[in-house]
Design an enzyme around this catalytic site. Structure first.
Site, mmCIF file in Angstrom:
data_model
loop_
_atom_site.group_PDB
_atom_site.id
_atom_site.type_symbol
_atom_site.label_atom_id
_atom_site.label_comp_id
_atom_site.label_asym_id
_atom_site.label_seq_id
_atom_site.Cartn_x
_atom_site.Cartn_y
_atom_site.Cartn_z
ATOM 1 N N HIS A 153 0.705 -1.298 0.008
ATOM 2 C CA HIS A 153 -0.078 0.093 -0.099
ATOM 3 C C HIS A 153 0.838 1.286 0.042
ATOM 4 C CE1 HIS A 153 -4.436 -1.089 0.097
ATOM 5 N NE2 HIS A 153 -3.513 -2.525 0.442
ATOM 6 N N ARG A 154 2.255 1.269 0.007
ATOM 7 C CA ARG A 154 2.943 2.305 -0.274
ATOM 8 C C ARG A 154 2.918 2.621 -1.567
ATOM 9 N NH1 ARG A 154 8.335 0.041 2.496
ATOM 10 N NH2 ARG A 154 7.834 -1.498 1.051
#
Length: 186
Positions: A153-154
């Site tokens: 999710h970065r």
């Protein structure tokens, strides 16, 4: 179609992933030095279970391969994995991983991301006939396949992952498009 082309279901999945990564290049990213870096080439790692353990041979720079070429290269790498002949370079540089446990009868599973890949693993379950409601409202049986995408999710949020999976689904629902587009240049 699969039998007439001499390819496997997994080959269709690999080809659909390649086409989908072409349409969603940000999914083909690595997390390097604290930032997302989109990769210029698509290099698919594929999980291969052998008596000697699990290996991840990489179909390097496979974005321009036809369905049949992809099938041939995947089969060659899988054979080398089973024979214990993979070279280190043949297991390096993956930008996206496909783990297919469908042939083991696993319906669905979640796979762990392989750093530094952004959407490291597409977990592929087995195809099973399921009861569905047909367009005329009558019940019917349709082949269903469960896919699970693990994402960093970065780099990718849920909307990015959903768009990628939607494109992947459209290719898998119309596999003839994978052969028709097979020899095109990306």
């Amino acid at each position: 179609l699969r039998k007439s082309l001499g390819v496997t279901i997994n080959d269709f999945i690999l080809a659909a992933v390649v086409r989908s990564l072409h349409e969603h290049p940000w999914v083909n990213s690595l997390w390097l030095d604290g930032e997302a870096v989109e990769q210029k080439t698509i290099s698919l790692a594929m999980a291969v279970a052998t008596e000697g353990g699990l290996y991840y041979p990489v179909l390097s720079d496979c974005g321009r391969l036809s369905l049949r070429e992809l099938s041939r290269r995947a089969a060659e790498l899988a054979t080398k994995a089973h024979e214990g002949r993979l070279e280190r370079r043949e297991m390096a540089g993956g930008t996206f991983t496909v783990s297919n446990m469908g042939m083991l009868g696993v319906e669905s599973f979640s796979a762990i991301i392989t750093p530094p890949q952004a959407a490291a693993v597409l977990a592929v379950g087995t195809i099973r006939g399921e009861v569905v409601v047909e367009e005329d409202g009558e019940p019917g049986i349709a082949p269903m396949l469960r896919l699970t995408l693990s994402a960093d999710h970065r780099i990718l949020d849920g909307a990015d992952a959903a768009e990628f999976l939607g494109t992947l689904k459209s290719y898998l629902e119309a596999p003839i498009t994978l052969e028709a587009k097979g020899d095109c240049e990306f």
